[in-house]
Design a protein around this motif. Structure first.
Motif, PDB file in Angstrom:
ATOM      1  N   ASP A 108      -9.811  21.904 -41.414  1.00 42.04           N
ATOM      2  CA  ASP A 108     -10.139  23.212 -40.846  1.00 42.04           C
ATOM      3  C   ASP A 108     -10.515  23.160 -39.371  1.00 42.04           C
ATOM      4  O   ASP A 108     -10.455  24.189 -38.685  1.00 42.04           O
ATOM      5  CB  ASP A 108     -11.274  23.857 -41.637  1.00 42.04           C
ATOM      6  N   SER A 109     -10.892  21.994 -38.858  1.00 44.58           N
ATOM      7  CA  SER A 109     -11.271  21.926 -37.447  1.00 44.58           C
ATOM      8  C   SER A 109     -10.120  22.323 -36.525  1.00 44.58           C
ATOM      9  O   SER A 109     -10.345  22.835 -35.421  1.00 44.58           O
ATOM     10  CB  SER A 109     -11.759  20.510 -37.107  1.00 44.58           C
ATOM     11  N   PHE A 110      -8.873  22.128 -36.993  1.00 41.57           N
ATOM     12  CA  PHE A 110      -7.724  22.511 -36.180  1.00 41.57           C
ATOM     13  C   PHE A 110      -7.575  24.026 -36.052  1.00 41.57           C
ATOM     14  O   PHE A 110      -6.888  24.498 -35.138  1.00 41.57           O
ATOM     15  CB  PHE A 110      -6.432  21.916 -36.761  1.00 41.57           C
ATOM     16  N   LEU A 111      -8.200  24.778 -36.931  1.00 36.49           N
ATOM     17  CA  LEU A 111      -8.083  26.231 -36.873  1.00 36.49           C
ATOM     18  C   LEU A 111      -8.768  26.813 -35.651  1.00 36.49           C
ATOM     19  O   LEU A 111      -8.513  27.961 -35.272  1.00 36.49           O
ATOM     20  CB  LEU A 111      -8.658  26.860 -38.148  1.00 36.49           C
ATOM     21  N   SER A 112      -9.635  26.047 -35.020  1.00 34.11           N
ATOM     22  CA  SER A 112     -10.290  26.493 -33.793  1.00 34.11           C
ATOM     23  C   SER A 112      -9.609  25.920 -32.550  1.00 34.11           C
ATOM     24  O   SER A 112     -10.089  26.121 -31.434  1.00 34.11           O
ATOM     25  CB  SER A 112     -11.772  26.098 -33.803  1.00 34.11           C
ATOM     26  N   GLU A 113      -8.487  25.214 -32.750  1.00 35.84           N
ATOM     27  CA  GLU A 113      -7.737  24.650 -31.640  1.00 35.84           C
ATOM     28  C   GLU A 113      -6.394  25.360 -31.497  1.00 35.84           C
ATOM     29  O   GLU A 113      -6.025  26.201 -32.316  1.00 35.84           O
ATOM     30  CB  GLU A 113      -7.519  23.148 -31.868  1.00 35.84           C
ATOM     31  N   LYS A 114      -5.674  25.017 -30.431  1.00 34.83           N
ATOM     32  CA  LYS A 114      -4.374  25.644 -30.210  1.00 34.83           C
ATOM     33  C   LYS A 114      -3.371  25.239 -31.285  1.00 34.83           C
ATOM     34  O   LYS A 114      -2.602  26.066 -31.777  1.00 34.83           O
ATOM     35  CB  LYS A 114      -3.837  25.257 -28.828  1.00 34.83           C
ATOM     36  N   LYS A 116      -2.918  24.993 -34.438  1.00 38.14           N
ATOM     37  CA  LYS A 116      -3.473  25.391 -35.738  1.00 38.14           C
ATOM     38  C   LYS A 116      -2.620  24.914 -36.904  1.00 38.14           C
ATOM     39  O   LYS A 116      -3.118  24.747 -38.020  1.00 38.14           O
ATOM     40  CB  LYS A 116      -3.668  26.903 -35.783  1.00 38.14           C
ATOM     41  N   TYR A 117      -1.324  24.699 -36.679  1.00 33.39           N
ATOM     42  CA  TYR A 117      -0.467  24.231 -37.770  1.00 33.39           C
ATOM     43  C   TYR A 117      -0.921  22.867 -38.276  1.00 33.39           C
ATOM     44  O   TYR A 117      -0.721  22.530 -39.450  1.00 33.39           O
ATOM     45  CB  TYR A 117       0.996  24.167 -37.325  1.00 33.39           C
ATOM     46  N   SER A 118      -1.556  22.068 -37.409  1.00 29.45           N
ATOM     47  CA  SER A 118      -2.038  20.750 -37.828  1.00 29.45           C
ATOM     48  C   SER A 118      -3.205  20.835 -38.795  1.00 29.45           C
ATOM     49  O   SER A 118      -3.686  19.797 -39.270  1.00 29.45           O
ATOM     50  CB  SER A 118      -2.439  19.911 -36.602  1.00 29.45           C
ATOM     51  N   SER A 119      -3.665  22.047 -39.102  1.00 27.71           N
ATOM     52  CA  SER A 119      -4.679  22.186 -40.156  1.00 27.71           C
ATOM     53  C   SER A 119      -4.117  21.763 -41.515  1.00 27.71           C
ATOM     54  O   SER A 119      -4.879  21.457 -42.433  1.00 27.71           O
ATOM     55  CB  SER A 119      -5.193  23.630 -40.232  1.00 27.71           C
ATOM     56  N   PHE A 120      -2.787  21.728 -41.643  1.00 29.24           N
ATOM     57  CA  PHE A 120      -2.164  21.161 -42.838  1.00 29.24           C
ATOM     58  C   PHE A 120      -2.171  19.634 -42.689  1.00 29.24           C
ATOM     59  O   PHE A 120      -1.490  19.079 -41.820  1.00 29.24           O
ATOM     60  CB  PHE A 120      -0.729  21.648 -43.014  1.00 29.24           C
ATOM     61  N   LEU A 121      -2.984  18.964 -43.468  1.00 23.95           N
ATOM     62  CA  LEU A 121      -3.047  17.499 -43.542  1.00 23.95           C
ATOM     63  C   LEU A 121      -3.542  16.834 -42.260  1.00 23.95           C
ATOM     64  O   LEU A 121      -3.560  15.611 -42.167  1.00 23.95           O
ATOM     65  CB  LEU A 121      -1.685  16.907 -43.924  1.00 23.95           C
ATOM     66  N   GLY A 122      -3.936  17.611 -41.265  1.00 20.33           N
ATOM     67  CA  GLY A 122      -4.409  17.002 -40.029  1.00 20.33           C
ATOM     68  C   GLY A 122      -3.306  16.560 -39.097  1.00 20.33           C
ATOM     69  O   GLY A 122      -3.547  15.763 -38.187  1.00 20.33           O
ATOM     70  N   GLY A 123      -2.091  17.057 -39.292  1.00 23.92           N
ATOM     71  CA  GLY A 123      -0.994  16.746 -38.386  1.00 23.92           C
ATOM     72  C   GLY A 123      -0.203  15.518 -38.788  1.00 23.92           C
ATOM     73  O   GLY A 123      -0.410  14.918 -39.837  1.00 23.92           O
ATOM     74  N   ASN A 124       0.724  15.137 -37.913  1.00 29.66           N
ATOM     75  CA  ASN A 124       1.654  14.048 -38.198  1.00 29.66           C
ATOM     76  C   ASN A 124       0.955  12.697 -38.246  1.00 29.66           C
ATOM     77  O   ASN A 124       0.137  12.374 -37.387  1.00 29.66           O
ATOM     78  CB  ASN A 124       2.751  13.993 -37.121  1.00 29.66           C
ATOM     79  N   LYS A 125       1.323  11.914 -39.242  1.00 34.17           N
ATOM     80  CA  LYS A 125       0.826  10.540 -39.387  1.00 34.17           C
ATOM     81  C   LYS A 125       1.956   9.676 -39.944  1.00 34.17           C
ATOM     82  O   LYS A 125       2.836  10.176 -40.641  1.00 34.17           O
ATOM     83  CB  LYS A 125      -0.368  10.505 -40.337  1.00 34.17           C
ATOM     84  N   PRO A 126       1.965   8.376 -39.654  1.00 40.42           N
ATOM     85  CA  PRO A 126       3.018   7.507 -40.180  1.00 40.42           C
ATOM     86  C   PRO A 126       3.095   7.527 -41.707  1.00 40.42           C
ATOM     87  O   PRO A 126       4.176   7.457 -42.287  1.00 40.42           O
ATOM     88  CB  PRO A 126       2.623   6.114 -39.666  1.00 40.42           C
ATOM     89  N   LEU A 127       1.922   7.619 -42.362  1.00 40.71           N
ATOM     90  CA  LEU A 127       1.879   7.598 -43.819  1.00 40.71           C
ATOM     91  C   LEU A 127       0.659   8.369 -44.294  1.00 40.71           C
ATOM     92  O   LEU A 127      -0.419   8.277 -43.706  1.00 40.71           O
ATOM     93  CB  LEU A 127       1.816   6.165 -44.343  1.00 40.71           C
ATOM     94  N   CYS A 128       0.858   9.125 -45.353  1.00 39.63           N
ATOM     95  CA  CYS A 128      -0.242   9.843 -45.988  1.00 39.63           C
ATOM     96  C   CYS A 128       0.038   9.858 -47.489  1.00 39.63           C
ATOM     97  O   CYS A 128       1.165  10.124 -47.915  1.00 39.63           O
ATOM     98  CB  CYS A 128      -0.315  11.277 -45.441  1.00 39.63           C
ATOM     99  N   VAL A 129      -0.965   9.537 -48.295  1.00 36.47           N
ATOM    100  CA  VAL A 129      -0.801   9.464 -49.745  1.00 36.47           C
ATOM    101  C   VAL A 129      -1.746  10.475 -50.396  1.00 36.47           C
ATOM    102  O   VAL A 129      -2.948  10.461 -50.138  1.00 36.47           O
ATOM    103  CB  VAL A 129      -1.083   8.052 -50.288  1.00 36.47           C
ATOM    104  N   ILE A 130      -1.178  11.338 -51.220  1.00 36.97           N
ATOM    105  CA  ILE A 130      -1.940  12.357 -51.933  1.00 36.97           C
ATOM    106  C   ILE A 130      -1.935  12.018 -53.413  1.00 36.97           C
ATOM    107  O   ILE A 130      -0.869  11.839 -54.009  1.00 36.97           O
ATOM    108  CB  ILE A 130      -1.319  13.756 -51.725  1.00 36.97           C
TER     109      ILE A 130
END
Length: 207
Positions: A108-114, A116-130
């Motif tokens: 949610d911290s990205f919702l106060s930044e420009k 805002k789409y990075s509020s999904f998962l915190g943006g691009n990363k090489p790998l993310c496991v859910i």
């Protein structure tokens, strides 16, 4: 190995009168991502969970995305960002530099930044496991770009693990990763600019 190709233009075209893309950003909205998820589940022989409008939460009403920034068009009203999946019962581990770190389905911290789409998962990363509560469900690896970030929440309804693998930043052997993590299916989901100049396709490889 079985391979399927899904033409997402057809899946999304059936809903062209709906808000499936942001006006000011190049990504699909959460609604557009749902229709992509629905097409993917159909190709994989799985049942897509119904879209529950009553669960929709609008988390931002002042989103100006990449198209707004680059076009010079300044008279459009802002977009809103919606979520349909709560993220409860989900564990996310991010690997921004190869080292596991606690992550989140939404940041949610990205919702106060420009960005805002990075509020999904915190943006691009090489790998993310859910990891989800559906421990008996299959595991899926998604070779992805940023469009997958808003699709991933929907996948938590059908899979025990969702591995998000970005080959732009991750040079690990996909074959080795699939074998080591006992992945059941591999999905390649890339936007036009990142994957092909002639169409937007979704590929499913099932073992």
């Amino acid at each position: 190995v079985q391979t399927h190709t899904i033409d997402l233009y057809a899946a999304l075209g059936a809903h062209q009168d709906e808000d499936i893309y942001y006006r000011t950003d190049h990504h699909w909205t959460s609604l557009g991502a749902y229709y992509g998820y629905e097409a993917l589940m159909g190709a994989m022989g799985l049942e897509a969970a119904p879209l529950d409008e009553s669960q929709k939460v609008t988390v931002s009403e002042d989103f100006y995305g990449t198209l707004y920034s680059t076009s010079g068009v300044r008279w459009l009203p802002p977009d809103h960002i919606d979520r349909y999946i709560s993220g409860e019962g989900v564990t996310v581990t991010a690997y921004p530099d190869g080292t596991p770190q606690p992550g989140s389905l939404y940041v949610d911290s990205f919702l106060s930044e420009k960005d805002k789409y990075s509020s999904f998962l915190g943006g691009n990363k090489p790998l993310c496991v859910i990891e989800t509560e559906h421990t008996g469900a299959p595991k899926v690896l998604v070779i992805r770009d940023s469009y997958t970030d808003s699709l991933a929440p929907f996948l938590t309804q059908n899979f025990s693990e969702i591995h998000l693998f970005d080959p732009r930043m991750n040079l690990t052997s996909v074959k080795d990763y699939v074998e080591q993590n006992e992945i059941d299916s591999v999905v390649v989901l890339y936007s036009i600019s990142n994957f092909t100049a002639t169409g937007s396709n979704l590929f499913v490889l099932s073992r």
